[in-house]
Structures are given as structure tokens and as C-alpha cells.
Write a protein that holds these residues in place. Structure first.
Motif, PDB file in Angstrom:
ATOM      1  N   ALA A  97       0.835  -1.202   0.000  1.00 39.70           N
ATOM      2  CA  ALA A  97       0.000   0.000   0.000  1.00 39.70           C
ATOM      3  C   ALA A  97       0.870   1.253   0.000  1.00 39.70           C
ATOM      4  N   LEU A  98       1.936   1.247   0.779  1.00 37.84           N
ATOM      5  CA  LEU A  98       2.865   2.377   0.804  1.00 37.84           C
ATOM      6  C   LEU A  98       3.484   2.575  -0.575  1.00 37.84           C
ATOM      7  N   ALA A  99       3.882   1.471  -1.214  1.00 37.40           N
ATOM      8  CA  ALA A  99       4.503   1.554  -2.536  1.00 37.40           C
ATOM      9  C   ALA A  99       3.537   2.141  -3.558  1.00 37.40           C
ATOM     10  N   ARG A 100       2.308   1.657  -3.548  1.00 37.57           N
ATOM     11  CA  ARG A 100       1.338   2.088  -4.562  1.00 37.57           C
ATOM     12  C   ARG A 100       0.887   3.536  -4.345  1.00 37.57           C
ATOM     13  N   GLN A 101       0.870   3.983  -3.102  1.00 33.18           N
ATOM     14  CA  GLN A 101       0.402   5.345  -2.833  1.00 33.18           C
ATOM     15  C   GLN A 101       1.505   6.384  -2.937  1.00 33.18           C
ATOM     16  N   HIS A 102       2.708   6.053  -2.455  1.00 34.70           N
ATOM     17  CA  HIS A 102       3.736   7.081  -2.307  1.00 34.70           C
ATOM     18  C   HIS A 102       4.977   6.870  -3.171  1.00 34.70           C
ATOM     19  N   VAL A 103       5.123   5.718  -3.796  1.00 35.31           N
ATOM     20  CA  VAL A 103       6.348   5.459  -4.561  1.00 35.31           C
ATOM     21  C   VAL A 103       6.059   5.277  -6.046  1.00 35.31           C
ATOM     22  N   GLU A 104       5.290   4.276  -6.394  1.00 33.73           N
ATOM     23  CA  GLU A 104       5.094   3.942  -7.804  1.00 33.73           C
ATOM     24  C   GLU A 104       4.496   5.079  -8.636  1.00 33.73           C
ATOM     25  N   PRO A 105       3.567   5.882  -8.100  1.00 30.68           N
ATOM     26  CA  PRO A 105       3.026   6.972  -8.929  1.00 30.68           C
ATOM     27  C   PRO A 105       4.070   8.000  -9.351  1.00 30.68           C
ATOM     28  N   HIS A 106       5.202   8.030  -8.656  1.00 26.80           N
ATOM     29  CA  HIS A 106       6.215   9.052  -8.938  1.00 26.80           C
ATOM     30  C   HIS A 106       7.417   8.498  -9.702  1.00 26.80           C
ATOM     31  N   LEU A 107       7.343   7.222 -10.096  1.00 29.04           N
ATOM     32  CA  LEU A 107       8.396   6.629 -10.912  1.00 29.04           C
ATOM     33  C   LEU A 107       7.918   6.571 -12.353  1.00 29.04           C
ATOM     34  N   ALA A 108       8.774   6.986 -13.274  1.00 27.06           N
ATOM     35  CA  ALA A 108       8.371   7.037 -14.678  1.00 27.06           C
ATOM     36  C   ALA A 108       7.992   5.656 -15.198  1.00 27.06           C
ATOM     37  N   ALA A 109       8.758   4.657 -14.862  1.00 29.80           N
ATOM     38  CA  ALA A 109       8.470   3.282 -15.293  1.00 29.80           C
ATOM     39  C   ALA A 109       9.262   2.347 -14.408  1.00 29.80           C
ATOM     40  N   ILE A 110       8.663   1.223 -14.093  1.00 27.80           N
ATOM     41  CA  ILE A 110       9.392   0.220 -13.336  1.00 27.80           C
ATOM     42  C   ILE A 110       9.432  -1.076 -14.147  1.00 27.80           C
ATOM     43  N   ALA A 111      10.475  -1.839 -13.932  1.00 27.49           N
ATOM     44  CA  ALA A 111      10.627  -3.102 -14.641  1.00 27.49           C
ATOM     45  C   ALA A 111       9.743  -4.189 -14.054  1.00 27.49           C
ATOM     46  N   GLY A 112       9.362  -4.030 -12.787  1.00 33.77           N
ATOM     47  CA  GLY A 112       8.545  -5.030 -12.117  1.00 33.77           C
ATOM     48  C   GLY A 112       8.707  -4.898 -10.614  1.00 33.77           C
ATOM     49  N   ARG A 113       8.225  -5.905  -9.905  1.00 34.67           N
ATOM     50  CA  ARG A 113       8.273  -5.897  -8.444  1.00 34.67           C
ATOM     51  C   ARG A 113       8.796  -7.239  -7.947  1.00 34.67           C
ATOM     52  N   VAL A 114       9.614  -7.192  -6.909  1.00 32.02           N
ATOM     53  CA  VAL A 114      10.040  -8.387  -6.177  1.00 32.02           C
ATOM     54  C   VAL A 114       9.608  -8.188  -4.735  1.00 32.02           C
ATOM     55  N   LEU A 115       8.654  -8.993  -4.285  1.00 29.67           N
ATOM     56  CA  LEU A 115       8.103  -8.822  -2.939  1.00 29.67           C
ATOM     57  C   LEU A 115       8.424  -9.988  -2.010  1.00 29.67           C
ATOM     58  N   ASP A 116       8.970 -11.061  -2.540  1.00 32.62           N
ATOM     59  CA  ASP A 116       9.277 -12.236  -1.711  1.00 32.62           C
ATOM     60  C   ASP A 116      10.715 -12.128  -1.214  1.00 32.62           C
ATOM     61  N   LEU A 117      10.895 -11.285  -0.208  1.00 36.68           N
ATOM     62  CA  LEU A 117      12.230 -11.030   0.356  1.00 36.68           C
ATOM     63  C   LEU A 117      12.169 -11.244   1.860  1.00 36.68           C
ATOM     64  N   PRO A 118      12.304 -12.485   2.302  1.00 35.11           N
ATOM     65  CA  PRO A 118      12.173 -12.781   3.737  1.00 35.11           C
ATOM     66  C   PRO A 118      13.298 -12.175   4.562  1.00 35.11           C
ATOM     67  N   ALA A 119      13.074 -12.150   5.870  1.00 30.58           N
ATOM     68  CA  ALA A 119      14.099 -11.673   6.798  1.00 30.58           C
ATOM     69  C   ALA A 119      15.357 -12.518   6.685  1.00 30.58           C
TER      70      ALA A 119
END
Length: 370
Positions: A44-66
Motif C-alpha cells: 500500500a505504501l509503494a502504490r500510494q507514495h512510490v510507484e506513482p512518482h516513478l516514470a516506469a518500473i521493470a517489475g516488483r520483487v516482494l518475496d524477500l524474507p528476513a
């Protein structure tokens, strides 16, 4: 000879509500087609405050465990290669940023090119300022978090904004502040009290304590903000404290508190953010004969600086209700000899900080930590 080793970091930008202005500038600064590294709770943080301000992204990696397991790092690397990513935007805490550094390093091994990293830290551990990262090896008989130091993986740009930590779970945010203080303390091992690290770290420690000592009990960060108990200005002070405590990572070397944390976390699964809450004050006392006099820089007041600083850290940990014993977690006490053996084998120099009869002193310290 005094020395200050500098890392190849282009810029650190900080302030309230800066993301909307800073992120669109990345493409002009050579950061294009980034892969977003993060974790599911931060979508939610990414979609509201980060991604809208990036011209283009190659994709997302979200499976990054501790603790940055090698399997997750390899999967993230392959995702970057398939998508032809040319950079990484890391939104998260130390594990996300360590994964970004690890992938940048391995990408260089595969292609001859490091992926530049933009760090958007959501905790206070300070990984965004350093070239250090760990990868937990999972294929052997015993998991082990191996440390690396690769200058070229230092995040090129760091963006510090209170919005990044407003919804960080209370326990994670506050325990990562103790990790930040750990950087300040153990950074004193190999430098003089007049070194820039000491000067900056002293300011950072005080920033941390000023905010942590007034932090409300048992209230999540967002609720504390809404109730007016803390402010975005307080959050920014914590973020700046993390930076000052780790202002010159290339000039300092981890000590025993960090190394115990690496073993407890990487090999035995304790939360990385919590380990300094358990280890830091006892290690300061145990290693006082080695570098305790230098801690006067962080805890002025004459003789007894190590004990004074340890008491202060212990008091804040207790007041905040953060974990203070290994026994608070699901780790069999019978495993302590394994912890001791891994430390002795992999980190003999740090264990030697304990002084004469270091092996017996280490065993006694681990028992006290329990």
C-alpha cells in the motif's frame, strides 16, 4: 594514522513529504527502469507514495524474507535479468536493502554491471548508508548468514521521509533504533574519540534517546501520530539519528553485539531488529576493558562511560517494552554452545574483544543473554 574511508554514495535527501518531488528526478540522474524490491506488507505504501512518482518500473520483487536467504536472492536476481532491470528501488528495512545489495553484486558477477540502488528505508537500522550486506546460506547442515562488503553496492541515493516509517510496526521501528545505536557504539572499536564517526555518532545517539525516551507505551506508530503523542518531526529525528550513527560505515568494523545478532538471526531465526535490544548493553559491559573508555564520546561524564551508556540503553529497552532476553524467543537453551562455537569459528577477532579467557567469557555472556 587516522582515516575516513568514503563510500560511492551520490546523495542523501531528507525532509517531510519529499518523495513526490525526489522520485521523478531519478530518471534524470541515470536511475531508469528500476525493479522495485519490497515486501507484501508495504504494497500500500509503494502504490500510494512510490510507484506513482516513478516514470516506469521493470517489475516488483516482494518475496524477500528476513535474514536474506540465498534462495530469495537468486530468485530476485533472475527476475531482474528477465525484466532487463537497470536499477533497484529498495523500499523496506535492512533485509530488503541487503537483498538489493546482494542482487546488485551477483548481477555484476553475471553481467559485469552493478545495478544502482535507490534506498527508501522503512526502519532505522541504517543499511541504506553502507556497503555491508549479509546472505543467509541455506544449503548446509547449519544455516549461516555470511557477511559481505562491496563498495559498489552502496545505495547511490537515499530518500528519508517520515511517510516511510509512519506505518512501520512499533516493535520493529523501535528495536531498529537500538540497532542504529549499536552501529554508533561498535563503530568506536577501531577509531579515536575525535574521529568523524565519534562526533556524528554522539549526535545520532542523542537524537535517538531524545525521541525514544518520550515514546508512548503500547501504542502503534500510526495511532501515536493521530493522538498527537509523537509527530512527523519526531520520526524525522529518528531517521536522521540512524544516519548519524552510521555516518562512515567504511571506517568502522562490526563488533560482538552485531556478530551475536548475525548468528541468533541468520542461523537460529531471531528477528534481526530485536537482537541488538538483547545484546548491546551486555556486550558493552563485557567489552568495557577493550574499548569502553572511548564510549565517553557517546556518554560524557567522566569515568564509567561504558556502564553509564549500557544502563541508559537497558533503561530505554525496558521502558519501550522491547525484548531483552534470548529466552523471550523460541530458541532452546541447549543451543547456546552451538551459538558460541559459530561465533568463535567465524568471528574470532570480535570474540577477542572480551579479553583474557575469551572463550569462557563468551559462554558466560551468552548465558547472561538468555
Amino acid at each position: 594514522m587516522n582515516h575516513l574511508n568514503c563510500l560511492p554514495q551520490d546523495a542523501v535527501l531528507w525532509g517531510e513529504n519529499i518523495l513526490a518531488g525526489a522520485l521523478p528526478q531519478l530518471a534524470q540522474q541515470g536511475i531508469d527502469r528500476p525493479m522495485l524490491f519490497s515486501v507484501a506488507p508495504l504494497e500500500a505504501l509503494a502504490r500510494q507514495h512510490v510507484e506513482p512518482h516513478l516514470a516506469a518500473i521493470a517489475g516488483r520483487v516482494l518475496d524477500l524474507p528476513a535474514h536474506v536467504p540465498d534462495v530469495a536472492v537468486n530468485a530476485a536476481l533472475e527476475a531482474c535479468l528477465r525484466a532487463d532491470a537497470r536499477a533497484i528501488v529498495g523500499l523496506g528495512g535492512g533485509s530488503v536493502l541487503d537483498a538489493a545489495k546482494a542482487v546488485s553484486h551477483l548481477h555484476h558477477q553475471r553481467t559485469g554491471r552493478h545495478l544502482p540502488i535507490v534506498a527508501l528505508p522503512t526502519t532505522l537500522s541504517g543499511s541504506e548508508f553502507s556497503h555491508y550486506f549479509g546472505i543467509t546460506e541455506t544449503t548446509g547442515a547449519q544455516k549461516f548468514k555470511r557477511s559481505y562488503a562491496v563498495r559498489e553496492t552502496t545505495p547511490k541515493r537515499v530518500l528519508i521521509d517520515p511517510v516511510l516509517v509512519r506505518d512501520t510496526p512499533r516493535a520493529l521501528l523501535l528495536s531498529s533504533a537500538i540497532k542504529g545505536i549499536d552501529h554508533a557504539v561498535e563503530g568506536m572499536r577501531k577509531v579515536t574519540p575525535s574521529h568523524p564517526h565519534a562526533i556524528m555518532a554522539a549526535s545520532g545517539v542523542e537524537r535517538f534517546f531524545r525521541v525514544l525516551q518520550k515514546w508512548p507505551a503500547k501504542v502503534e506508530t500510526r495511532q501515536a501520530l493521530e493522538a498527537g503523542l509523537v509527530s512527523d518531526a519526531d520520526l524525522l529525528q529518528l531517521q536522521l539519528g540512524a544516519w548519524q550513527c552510521y555516518f562512515s560505515p567504511a571506517s568502522v568494523i562490526y563488533g560482538l553485539s552485531h556478530r551475536i545478532g548475525h548468528i541468533l538471526g541468520g542461523s537460529f531465526g531471531l528477528p534481526h531488529s530485536a537482537t541488538s535490544c538483547i545484546t548491546l548493553a551486555p556486550v558493552i559491559r563485557a567489552c568495557a576493558a577493550f574499548y569502553g573508555d572511548k564510549l565517553e564520546a557517546l556518554s560524557p561524564g567522566g569515568a564509567g562511560a561504558a556502564e553509564r551508556l549500557a544502563d541508559r540503553i537497558e533503561g530505554v529497552v525496558q521502558a519501550l517494552g522491547l525484548p531483552s532476553r534470548v529466552g523471550d524467543f523460541d530458541l532452546d537453551r541447549a543451543k547456546l554452545p552451538e551459538v558460541s562455537a559459530l561465533l568463535t569459528h567465524n568471528y574470532p577477532e570480535e570474540v577477542a574483544d572480551l579479553g583474557a579467557d575469551a572463550s569462557a567469557r563468551l559462554d558466560a555472556l551468552l548465558e547472561r543473554l538468555w
